[in-house]
Design a protein around this motif. Structure first.
Motif, PDB file in Angstrom:
ATOM      1  N   PHE A  12     -27.301  20.960  -4.623  1.00  0.00           N
ATOM      2  CA  PHE A  12     -26.182  20.607  -3.744  1.00  0.00           C
ATOM      3  C   PHE A  12     -25.554  19.284  -4.164  1.00  0.00           C
ATOM      4  O   PHE A  12     -24.325  19.178  -4.314  1.00  0.00           O
ATOM      5  CB  PHE A  12     -26.682  20.534  -2.302  1.00  0.00           C
ATOM      6  N   LEU A  13     -26.371  18.263  -4.385  1.00  0.00           N
ATOM      7  CA  LEU A  13     -25.847  16.944  -4.737  1.00  0.00           C
ATOM      8  C   LEU A  13     -25.267  16.925  -6.149  1.00  0.00           C
ATOM      9  O   LEU A  13     -24.316  16.180  -6.418  1.00  0.00           O
ATOM     10  CB  LEU A  13     -26.944  15.895  -4.597  1.00  0.00           C
ATOM     11  N   ARG A  14     -25.792  17.740  -7.045  1.00  0.00           N
ATOM     12  CA  ARG A  14     -25.215  17.822  -8.395  1.00  0.00           C
ATOM     13  C   ARG A  14     -23.813  18.433  -8.337  1.00  0.00           C
ATOM     14  O   ARG A  14     -22.965  18.122  -9.186  1.00  0.00           O
ATOM     15  CB  ARG A  14     -26.098  18.654  -9.321  1.00  0.00           C
ATOM     16  N   HIS A  15     -23.568  19.282  -7.361  1.00  0.00           N
ATOM     17  CA  HIS A  15     -22.242  19.870  -7.185  1.00  0.00           C
ATOM     18  C   HIS A  15     -21.316  18.946  -6.401  1.00  0.00           C
ATOM     19  O   HIS A  15     -20.114  18.855  -6.685  1.00  0.00           O
ATOM     20  CB  HIS A  15     -22.376  21.211  -6.455  1.00  0.00           C
ATOM     21  N   LEU A  16     -21.872  18.235  -5.442  1.00  0.00           N
ATOM     22  CA  LEU A  16     -21.074  17.408  -4.532  1.00  0.00           C
ATOM     23  C   LEU A  16     -20.557  16.136  -5.192  1.00  0.00           C
ATOM     24  O   LEU A  16     -19.434  15.702  -4.914  1.00  0.00           O
ATOM     25  CB  LEU A  16     -21.932  17.039  -3.320  1.00  0.00           C
ATOM     26  N   LEU A  17     -21.370  15.523  -6.051  1.00  0.00           N
ATOM     27  CA  LEU A  17     -21.099  14.172  -6.549  1.00  0.00           C
ATOM     28  C   LEU A  17     -20.674  14.173  -8.010  1.00  0.00           C
ATOM     29  O   LEU A  17     -21.130  14.999  -8.805  1.00  0.00           O
ATOM     30  CB  LEU A  17     -22.339  13.294  -6.372  1.00  0.00           C
ATOM     31  N   ALA A  18     -19.838  13.191  -8.379  1.00  0.00           N
ATOM     32  CA  ALA A  18     -19.345  13.091  -9.752  1.00  0.00           C
ATOM     33  C   ALA A  18     -20.403  12.561 -10.704  1.00  0.00           C
ATOM     34  O   ALA A  18     -20.413  12.908 -11.888  1.00  0.00           O
ATOM     35  CB  ALA A  18     -18.103  12.202  -9.800  1.00  0.00           C
ATOM     36  N   MET A  62      -8.030   8.615  -8.683  1.00  0.00           N
ATOM     37  CA  MET A  62      -9.167   9.111  -9.448  1.00  0.00           C
ATOM     38  C   MET A  62     -10.064   7.943  -9.860  1.00  0.00           C
ATOM     39  O   MET A  62      -9.603   6.790  -9.937  1.00  0.00           O
ATOM     40  CB  MET A  62      -8.682   9.855 -10.690  1.00  0.00           C
ATOM     41  N   PRO A  63     -11.333   8.224 -10.146  1.00  0.00           N
ATOM     42  CA  PRO A  63     -12.238   7.132 -10.526  1.00  0.00           C
ATOM     43  C   PRO A  63     -11.713   6.260 -11.662  1.00  0.00           C
ATOM     44  O   PRO A  63     -11.840   5.025 -11.617  1.00  0.00           O
ATOM     45  CB  PRO A  63     -13.522   7.867 -10.916  1.00  0.00           C
ATOM     46  N   ALA A  64     -11.122   6.866 -12.689  1.00  0.00           N
ATOM     47  CA  ALA A  64     -10.632   6.087 -13.829  1.00  0.00           C
ATOM     48  C   ALA A  64      -9.569   5.091 -13.424  1.00  0.00           C
ATOM     49  O   ALA A  64      -9.428   4.025 -14.045  1.00  0.00           O
ATOM     50  CB  ALA A  64     -10.086   7.015 -14.907  1.00  0.00           C
ATOM     51  N   GLN A  65      -8.812   5.396 -12.376  1.00  0.00           N
ATOM     52  CA  GLN A  65      -7.752   4.511 -11.925  1.00  0.00           C
ATOM     53  C   GLN A  65      -8.281   3.316 -11.133  1.00  0.00           C
ATOM     54  O   GLN A  65      -7.520   2.425 -10.787  1.00  0.00           O
ATOM     55  CB  GLN A  65      -6.752   5.290 -11.069  1.00  0.00           C
ATOM     56  N   ALA A  66      -9.599   3.324 -10.854  1.00  0.00           N
ATOM     57  CA  ALA A  66     -10.229   2.208 -10.142  1.00  0.00           C
ATOM     58  C   ALA A  66     -11.360   1.606 -10.965  1.00  0.00           C
ATOM     59  O   ALA A  66     -12.237   0.940 -10.416  1.00  0.00           O
ATOM     60  CB  ALA A  66     -10.752   2.683  -8.791  1.00  0.00           C
ATOM     61  N   GLY A  67     -11.350   1.840 -12.260  1.00  0.00           N
ATOM     62  CA  GLY A  67     -12.378   1.279 -13.126  1.00  0.00           C
ATOM     63  C   GLY A  67     -13.740   1.908 -12.942  1.00  0.00           C
ATOM     64  O   GLY A  67     -14.766   1.292 -13.246  1.00  0.00           O
ATOM     65  N   LEU A  68     -13.784   3.151 -12.454  1.00  0.00           N
ATOM     66  CA  LEU A  68     -15.054   3.789 -12.107  1.00  0.00           C
ATOM     67  C   LEU A  68     -15.368   4.996 -12.991  1.00  0.00           C
ATOM     68  O   LEU A  68     -16.167   5.861 -12.603  1.00  0.00           O
ATOM     69  CB  LEU A  68     -15.041   4.201 -10.637  1.00  0.00           C
ATOM     70  N   SER A  69     -14.790   5.061 -14.182  1.00  0.00           N
ATOM     71  CA  SER A  69     -15.113   6.174 -15.088  1.00  0.00           C
ATOM     72  C   SER A  69     -16.606   6.240 -15.387  1.00  0.00           C
ATOM     73  O   SER A  69     -17.149   7.330 -15.609  1.00  0.00           O
ATOM     74  CB  SER A  69     -14.334   6.018 -16.395  1.00  0.00           C
ATOM     75  N   TRP A  70     -17.261   5.086 -15.383  1.00  0.00           N
ATOM     76  CA  TRP A  70     -18.695   5.040 -15.705  1.00  0.00           C
ATOM     77  C   TRP A  70     -19.542   5.746 -14.649  1.00  0.00           C
ATOM     78  O   TRP A  70     -20.721   6.054 -14.890  1.00  0.00           O
ATOM     79  CB  TRP A  70     -19.153   3.591 -15.866  1.00  0.00           C
ATOM     80  N   THR A  71     -18.970   6.036 -13.496  1.00  0.00           N
ATOM     81  CA  THR A  71     -19.708   6.725 -12.438  1.00  0.00           C
ATOM     82  C   THR A  71     -19.545   8.241 -12.496  1.00  0.00           C
ATOM     83  O   THR A  71     -20.098   8.951 -11.658  1.00  0.00           O
ATOM     84  CB  THR A  71     -19.257   6.249 -11.044  1.00  0.00           C
ATOM     85  N   VAL A  72     -18.784   8.724 -13.463  1.00  0.00           N
ATOM     86  CA  VAL A  72     -18.543  10.161 -13.607  1.00  0.00           C
ATOM     87  C   VAL A  72     -19.331  10.658 -14.812  1.00  0.00           C
ATOM     88  O   VAL A  72     -19.109  10.198 -15.930  1.00  0.00           O
ATOM     89  CB  VAL A  72     -17.043  10.458 -13.790  1.00  0.00           C
ATOM     90  N   SER A  73     -20.240  11.585 -14.596  1.00  0.00           N
ATOM     91  CA  SER A  73     -21.070  12.113 -15.681  1.00  0.00           C
ATOM     92  C   SER A  73     -20.548  13.482 -16.110  1.00  0.00           C
ATOM     93  O   SER A  73     -20.559  14.438 -15.333  1.00  0.00           O
ATOM     94  CB  SER A  73     -22.531  12.225 -15.235  1.00  0.00           C
ATOM     95  N   LEU A  74     -20.117  13.555 -17.378  1.00  0.00           N
ATOM     96  CA  LEU A  74     -19.632  14.808 -17.967  1.00  0.00           C
ATOM     97  C   LEU A  74     -20.603  15.346 -19.013  1.00  0.00           C
ATOM     98  O   LEU A  74     -20.268  16.271 -19.753  1.00  0.00           O
ATOM     99  CB  LEU A  74     -18.251  14.577 -18.598  1.00  0.00           C
ATOM    100  N   LYS A  75     -21.809  14.773 -19.069  1.00  0.00           N
ATOM    101  CA  LYS A  75     -22.744  15.108 -20.151  1.00  0.00           C
ATOM    102  C   LYS A  75     -23.191  16.560 -20.121  1.00  0.00           C
ATOM    103  O   LYS A  75     -23.377  17.179 -21.160  1.00  0.00           O
ATOM    104  CB  LYS A  75     -23.955  14.175 -20.074  1.00  0.00           C
ATOM    105  N   ASP A  76     -23.400  17.095 -18.932  1.00  0.00           N
ATOM    106  CA  ASP A  76     -23.864  18.473 -18.810  1.00  0.00           C
ATOM    107  C   ASP A  76     -22.655  19.395 -18.657  1.00  0.00           C
ATOM    108  O   ASP A  76     -22.037  19.439 -17.588  1.00  0.00           O
ATOM    109  CB  ASP A  76     -24.795  18.622 -17.603  1.00  0.00           C
ATOM    110  N   PRO A  77     -22.301  20.164 -19.703  1.00  0.00           N
ATOM    111  CA  PRO A  77     -21.093  21.006 -19.608  1.00  0.00           C
ATOM    112  C   PRO A  77     -21.226  22.130 -18.592  1.00  0.00           C
ATOM    113  O   PRO A  77     -20.223  22.704 -18.174  1.00  0.00           O
ATOM    114  CB  PRO A  77     -20.948  21.555 -21.031  1.00  0.00           C
TER     115      PRO A  77
END
Length: 366
Positions: free
Chosen positions: A68-74, A250-265
């Motif tokens: 659930f949390l893996r789906h809910l959160l960036a 979006m996170p990138a517009q607030a300097g928060l790209s580092w909080t978004v995990s795209l590692k798992d496709p």
């Protein structure tokens, strides 16, 4: 205090201490107890504490809690495998906008805690339940308004917490950053904060928090209000929900790209498609004013690369100059000069990397 505002369990303690109370997200909260600048310096130099009981602890439990949390959160909670470890994340809408920024704690694969902002708490709980019901996930979502929360921050903060509660030291003295320990029933001590200083955030039963507050005061911890909290977090380059970002950002517009995990496709978190489709439309950087004046939110900024806008600004007690965070056009770089429109006058400012201050000292960016 108005009956229309919500109150933390420490409301009477704040009033008795002479705090100036203000409406913050529908809660009656202390702005300052006297000198806001002295409260700021107490955190940078010794130890100060904040009542953050307006924030909401939410327990998430069930056999599918991790999914659930893996789906809910960036950010990806699968990174958390050690009980007590935490991470910072944004919770996004399908368009990639920030519903809230939060901290999530791992206790066990079927037991987690999410700590959300006060002004968005009801909306957050409703969204979490909607997501849980839609898929559906076998989770229970339990808001814990029975709990209170203190942030004790500063170079002396941990030692003074241990002086007030010696029984907590053994379980907490080896905690790393973004880690917590459950030291008693419904009592969590976490090495987290929102000031750029070391310290603890303490979650305790609401019935116990006044005694803890008074015991910390007896150990020399200075009560601090929202005013100091804002200047501290801005010096530390930490975003404030509703000011630096919201559901349209979006996170990138607030300097928060580092909080978004795209590692798992294979991980399909809410907002992922929108985040991946949109290249960074701006950069999020700091500004230091080069002349007298104070920068504030929504002031216009012009750079050699185009126009931008300040999202948060203040006078920095540590640096003695006005500082701000701003969304600037792509191409803007730390070290370059910009101009800020302050009441119709363009005032020079230097673009800076973030943060401005960490652990009580100005940050020298290479």
């Amino acid at each position: 205090m108005s009956a229309t505002l919500q109150h933390t369990p420490l409301a009477d303690v704040h009033v008795a201490a002479g705090a100036r109370m203000v409406d913050f997200g529908g809660w009656s909260m202390p702005l300052a107890y006297g000198s806001q600048i002295e409260e700021h310096h107490a955190v940078r130099r010794e130890a100060g504490m904040f009542d953050v009981s307006h924030m909401l602890n939410i327990d998430v439990a069930g056999p599918q809690a991790t999914d659930f949390l893996r789906h809910l959160l960036a950010n990806d909670v699968a990174r958390l495998t050690v009980p007590g470890k935490a991470l910072y994340s944004c919770m996004l809408n399908p368009e990639g906008g920030v519903i809230d920024d939060l901290i999530v704690y791992f206790f066990a694969p079927d037991r987690w805690r999410v700590v959300v902002n006060a002004g968005t708490a009801d909306k957050d709980v409703a969204w979490m339940r909607q997501v849980a019901d839609t898929h559906p996930y076998g989770v229970t979502i339990t808001p814990r308004r029975d709990l209170a929360m203190l942030a004790v921050q500063g170079p002396e903060a941990r030692a003074r917490v241990w002086a007030a509660r010696p029984a907590w030291q053994a379980a907490t003295e080896n905690l790393g950053a973004f880690s917590g320990a459950q030291v008693a029933a419904d009592t969590l001590v976490a090495r987290t904060g929102y000031t750029g200083e070391d310290g603890f955030e303490l979650v305790v039963p609401g019935a116990d928090v006044a005694t803890l507050w008074n015991d910390l005061v007896a150990q020399g911890v200075r009560p601090c209000g929202l005013g100091a909290r804002d200047t501290l977090r801005l010096e530390a380059g930490m975003a404030l929900y509703g000011q630096d970002m919201d559901e349209s950002i979006m996170p990138a517009q607030a300097g928060l790209s580092w909080t978004v995990s795209l590692k798992d496709p294979e991980r399909e978190f809410i907002g992922r498609d929108a985040v991946e489709l949109n290249a960074d439309p701006c950069v999020f950087l700091g500004l230091q004013l080069q002349e007298r004046g104070v920068m504030r939110a929504h002031m216009a900024v012009r750079t050699a690369h185009g126009d931008g806008e300040i999202t948060s600004g203040t006078m920095s007690p540590t640096l003695g100059v006005s500082i701000a965070m701003a969304r600037l056009p792509v191409g803007a770089q730390p070290g370059e000069l910009a101009d800020v429109d302050i009441r119709g006058k363009w005032v020079p400012a230097r673009i800076s990397a973030l943060p401005f201050v960490r652990h009580g000292k100005p940050v020298q960016h290479s």
